[in-house]
Scaffold this motif. Sequence first.
Motif, PDB file in Angstrom:
ATOM      1  N   SER A   1       0.824  -1.209   0.000  1.00 13.46           N
ATOM      2  CA  SER A   1       0.000   0.000   0.000  1.00 13.46           C
ATOM      3  C   SER A   1       0.861   1.263   0.000  1.00 13.46           C
ATOM      4  O   SER A   1       0.615   2.206  -0.767  1.00 13.46           O
ATOM      5  CB  SER A   1      -0.918  -0.010   1.226  1.00 13.46           C
ATOM      6  OG  SER A   1      -1.692   1.166   1.289  1.00 13.46           O
ATOM      7  N   PHE A   2       1.886   1.277   0.852  1.00 11.84           N
ATOM      8  CA  PHE A   2       2.796   2.424   0.906  1.00 11.84           C
ATOM      9  C   PHE A   2       3.462   2.659  -0.449  1.00 11.84           C
ATOM     10  O   PHE A   2       3.592   3.800  -0.899  1.00 11.84           O
ATOM     11  CB  PHE A   2       3.866   2.199   1.979  1.00 11.84           C
ATOM     12  CG  PHE A   2       5.010   3.169   1.914  1.00 11.84           C
ATOM     13  CD1 PHE A   2       4.843   4.494   2.288  1.00 11.84           C
ATOM     14  CD2 PHE A   2       6.265   2.763   1.444  1.00 11.84           C
ATOM     15  CE1 PHE A   2       5.899   5.391   2.216  1.00 11.84           C
ATOM     16  CE2 PHE A   2       7.314   3.653   1.372  1.00 11.84           C
ATOM     17  CZ  PHE A   2       7.130   4.978   1.747  1.00 11.84           C
ATOM     18  N   THR A   3       3.872   1.579  -1.110  1.00  9.98           N
ATOM     19  CA  THR A   3       4.557   1.708  -2.395  1.00  9.98           C
ATOM     20  C   THR A   3       3.635   2.296  -3.447  1.00  9.98           C
ATOM     21  O   THR A   3       4.057   3.141  -4.254  1.00  9.98           O
ATOM     22  CB  THR A   3       5.082   0.335  -2.860  1.00  9.98           C
ATOM     23  OG1 THR A   3       5.888  -0.236  -1.818  1.00  9.98           O
ATOM     24  CG2 THR A   3       5.918   0.464  -4.125  1.00  9.98           C
TER      25      THR A   3
ATOM     26  N   ARG B   1       4.371   5.872  -5.231  1.00  4.73           N
ATOM     27  CA  ARG B   1       4.469   5.999  -6.690  1.00  4.73           C
ATOM     28  C   ARG B   1       3.620   7.165  -7.187  1.00  4.73           C
ATOM     29  O   ARG B   1       4.048   7.948  -8.044  1.00  4.73           O
ATOM     30  CB  ARG B   1       4.033   4.695  -7.358  1.00  4.73           C
ATOM     31  CG  ARG B   1       4.261   4.691  -8.872  1.00  4.73           C
ATOM     32  CD  ARG B   1       3.824   3.378  -9.494  1.00  4.73           C
ATOM     33  NE  ARG B   1       4.573   2.264  -8.947  1.00  4.73           N
ATOM     34  CZ  ARG B   1       4.032   1.258  -8.253  1.00  4.73           C
ATOM     35  NH1 ARG B   1       2.734   1.244  -8.024  1.00  4.73           N
ATOM     36  NH2 ARG B   1       4.788   0.277  -7.800  1.00  4.73           N
ATOM     37  N   ILE B   2       2.419   7.296  -6.657  1.00  9.28           N
ATOM     38  CA  ILE B   2       1.541   8.404  -7.062  1.00  9.28           C
ATOM     39  C   ILE B   2       2.138   9.743  -6.635  1.00  9.28           C
ATOM     40  O   ILE B   2       2.185  10.696  -7.421  1.00  9.28           O
ATOM     41  CB  ILE B   2       0.134   8.223  -6.455  1.00  9.28           C
ATOM     42  CG1 ILE B   2      -0.538   6.974  -7.052  1.00  9.28           C
ATOM     43  CG2 ILE B   2      -0.723   9.462  -6.701  1.00  9.28           C
ATOM     44  CD1 ILE B   2      -1.821   6.568  -6.349  1.00  9.28           C
ATOM     45  N   GLN B   3       2.634   9.808  -5.393  1.00  5.65           N
ATOM     46  CA  GLN B   3       3.184  11.068  -4.892  1.00  5.65           C
ATOM     47  C   GLN B   3       4.513  11.427  -5.550  1.00  5.65           C
ATOM     48  O   GLN B   3       4.953  12.575  -5.461  1.00  5.65           O
ATOM     49  CB  GLN B   3       3.351  11.002  -3.371  1.00  5.65           C
ATOM     50  CG  GLN B   3       2.032  10.954  -2.620  1.00  5.65           C
ATOM     51  CD  GLN B   3       2.188  11.236  -1.134  1.00  5.65           C
ATOM     52  OE1 GLN B   3       3.285  11.454  -0.629  1.00  5.65           O
ATOM     53  NE2 GLN B   3       1.074  11.242  -0.425  1.00  5.65           N
ATOM     54  N   SER B   4       5.139  10.456  -6.211  1.00  3.82           N
ATOM     55  CA  SER B   4       6.419  10.703  -6.883  1.00  3.82           C
ATOM     56  C   SER B   4       6.266  10.915  -8.381  1.00  3.82           C
ATOM     57  O   SER B   4       7.261  11.004  -9.106  1.00  3.82           O
ATOM     58  CB  SER B   4       7.370   9.514  -6.647  1.00  3.82           C
ATOM     59  OG  SER B   4       7.566   9.264  -5.277  1.00  3.82           O
ATOM     60  N   SER B   5       5.034  11.012  -8.850  1.00  7.86           N
ATOM     61  CA  SER B   5       4.782  11.041 -10.295  1.00  7.86           C
ATOM     62  C   SER B   5       5.405  12.249 -10.996  1.00  7.86           C
ATOM     63  O   SER B   5       5.694  12.190 -12.190  1.00  7.86           O
ATOM     64  CB  SER B   5       3.274  11.008 -10.574  1.00  7.86           C
ATOM     65  OG  SER B   5       2.631  12.144  -9.992  1.00  7.86           O
ATOM     66  N   LYS B   6       5.626  13.332 -10.269  1.00  6.29           N
ATOM     67  CA  LYS B   6       6.225  14.527 -10.869  1.00  6.29           C
ATOM     68  C   LYS B   6       7.697  14.680 -10.508  1.00  6.29           C
ATOM     69  O   LYS B   6       8.307  15.710 -10.770  1.00  6.29           O
ATOM     70  CB  LYS B   6       5.443  15.771 -10.452  1.00  6.29           C
ATOM     71  CG  LYS B   6       4.012  15.781 -10.984  1.00  6.29           C
ATOM     72  CD  LYS B   6       3.279  17.056 -10.599  1.00  6.29           C
ATOM     73  CE  LYS B   6       1.850  17.036 -11.140  1.00  6.29           C
ATOM     74  NZ  LYS B   6       1.111  18.270 -10.762  1.00  6.29           N
ATOM     75  N   ARG B   7       8.262  13.639  -9.922  1.00  5.19           N
ATOM     76  CA  ARG B   7       9.676  13.645  -9.558  1.00  5.19           C
ATOM     77  C   ARG B   7      10.442  12.737 -10.522  1.00  5.19           C
ATOM     78  O   ARG B   7       9.848  11.991 -11.312  1.00  5.19           O
ATOM     79  CB  ARG B   7       9.865  13.150  -8.123  1.00  5.19           C
ATOM     80  CG  ARG B   7       9.033  13.893  -7.088  1.00  5.19           C
ATOM     81  CD  ARG B   7       9.190  13.273  -5.722  1.00  5.19           C
ATOM     82  NE  ARG B   7      10.506  13.526  -5.160  1.00  5.19           N
ATOM     83  CZ  ARG B   7      10.758  14.441  -4.235  1.00  5.19           C
ATOM     84  NH1 ARG B   7       9.780  15.201  -3.771  1.00  5.19           N
ATOM     85  NH2 ARG B   7      11.977  14.598  -3.769  1.00  5.19           N
ATOM     86  N   SER B   8      11.747  12.773 -10.423  1.00  7.74           N
ATOM     87  CA  SER B   8      12.562  11.889 -11.263  1.00  7.74           C
ATOM     88  C   SER B   8      12.612  10.477 -10.713  1.00  7.74           C
ATOM     89  O   SER B   8      13.066   9.553 -11.385  1.00  7.74           O
ATOM     90  CB  SER B   8      13.991  12.447 -11.374  1.00  7.74           C
ATOM     91  OG  SER B   8      14.597  12.523 -10.084  1.00  7.74           O
ATOM     92  N   LEU B   9      12.130  10.281  -9.487  1.00  9.31           N
ATOM     93  CA  LEU B   9      12.219   9.002  -8.790  1.00  9.31           C
ATOM     94  C   LEU B   9      11.264   7.970  -9.371  1.00  9.31           C
ATOM     95  O   LEU B   9      10.061   8.216  -9.494  1.00  9.31           O
ATOM     96  CB  LEU B   9      11.901   9.202  -7.303  1.00  9.31           C
ATOM     97  CG  LEU B   9      12.010   7.969  -6.403  1.00  9.31           C
ATOM     98  CD1 LEU B   9      13.461   7.557  -6.258  1.00  9.31           C
ATOM     99  CD2 LEU B   9      11.394   8.266  -5.036  1.00  9.31           C
TER     100      LEU B   9
ATOM    101  N   GLN C   1       8.230  -2.409 -16.141  1.00 11.56           N
ATOM    102  CA  GLN C   1       7.072  -2.565 -15.272  1.00 11.56           C
ATOM    103  C   GLN C   1       7.343  -1.930 -13.906  1.00 11.56           C
ATOM    104  O   GLN C   1       8.468  -1.973 -13.406  1.00 11.56           O
ATOM    105  CB  GLN C   1       6.744  -4.044 -15.099  1.00 11.56           C
ATOM    106  CG  GLN C   1       6.335  -4.737 -16.382  1.00 11.56           C
ATOM    107  CD  GLN C   1       6.150  -6.240 -16.201  1.00 11.56           C
ATOM    108  OE1 GLN C   1       6.365  -6.787 -15.113  1.00 11.56           O
ATOM    109  NE2 GLN C   1       5.747  -6.919 -17.261  1.00 11.56           N
ATOM    110  N   THR C   2       6.322  -1.375 -13.305  1.00 10.28           N
ATOM    111  CA  THR C   2       6.481  -0.775 -11.978  1.00 10.28           C
ATOM    112  C   THR C   2       5.855  -1.630 -10.878  1.00 10.28           C
ATOM    113  O   THR C   2       6.087  -1.390  -9.694  1.00 10.28           O
ATOM    114  CB  THR C   2       5.872   0.632 -11.929  1.00 10.28           C
ATOM    115  OG1 THR C   2       4.488   0.575 -12.313  1.00 10.28           O
ATOM    116  CG2 THR C   2       6.621   1.577 -12.863  1.00 10.28           C
TER     117      THR C   2
END
Length: 246
Positions: A161-163, A167-175, A216-217
Motif C-alpha cells: 500500500s505504501f509503495t 508511486r503516485i506522490q512521486s509522479s512529478k519527480r525523477s524518482l 514494469q512498476t
Amino acid sequence: MRLKNNTVLITGGSSGVGLELAQRLIQLNNKVLICGSSLQKLERAKAQMPSIDYLACDLSQEEGPSQLFDWVKEKHAACNILVNNAAITHTLDFHATANILEVAKKEIQVNLMAPIALTKLFTPLIEQNPNPAVINITSGLVYSPRAAYPFYSATKAALHSFTQVLRIQSSKRSLEVIEILLPVVNTPWHKGNPPKIAIPVEKAVEGMLEGLRKGQTEIKVAGVKILYALSRVAPSFALKKINNLS
C-alpha cells in the motif's frame, strides 16, 4: 529501468534473493552494496563477489536505517537505486506466544518501518544521481495472507500500500518507484524445509529482472499472477487455497 552502470544498495543482500540479485547485477556492470545483520554471511558474500562493498547493520533497531544511510552517503554517494529487500518472519501461534507483541514490533520494524525510513533518508541522495529508483520487495501474500505467519503478510500488505501511494506522490519527480511481488522462493529463509511450491532463487530473480527490463512498476513474479487473479474473482477460495498449500 536501466539495468547497467548503476550503484545499487540491496538490504538483506547476503543470502537468498538479495544475494542472487547482487550477483546478477554485478554481471550487468553495476556497483553493488549490500547490508545484513550477519557479518559472517556478509564476509562470505564478499568472498564470492570481491567487487561488492558491505555494511553489517541491524535494521530491527531504530537507528539501523540512519547508520546505513550515513555509510552510503559517505562512501558511495553515487548510489542511485535502493532495493528494500530485507525481511524477517516468525511462524508462531498468536494466542500461545507470551512475547508475541515483542515479535510483532521487531517484524514490523524490519519489514515495514525500515523500508519507509530508508526511502525517506535516501530519496534526496539518489535523486541527485541519474536514473534514481526505489524498489520494494513484497509478496504474493499481500493478496491472500498465510495463517502460519501472524505478522509477515500484514507487513508486506502495508508495504504494498505504501509503495502504491509513494508511486503516485512521486509522479512529478525523477524518482521511479517499483514493487516486486515474489512467490514462495527456495531460500535459507525456510531453514532447509521449503514448501513444495517454492521456486528456485534463480528463477525468482530472473522474473524480477525481466519485469525491470520491460519497464514494469508492479512486477508479479511467477505464481503471484495466478494468486492475484484468483484473489480478485474468488477471494475466499484464494485464502483457503493459500492456507492449504504444503
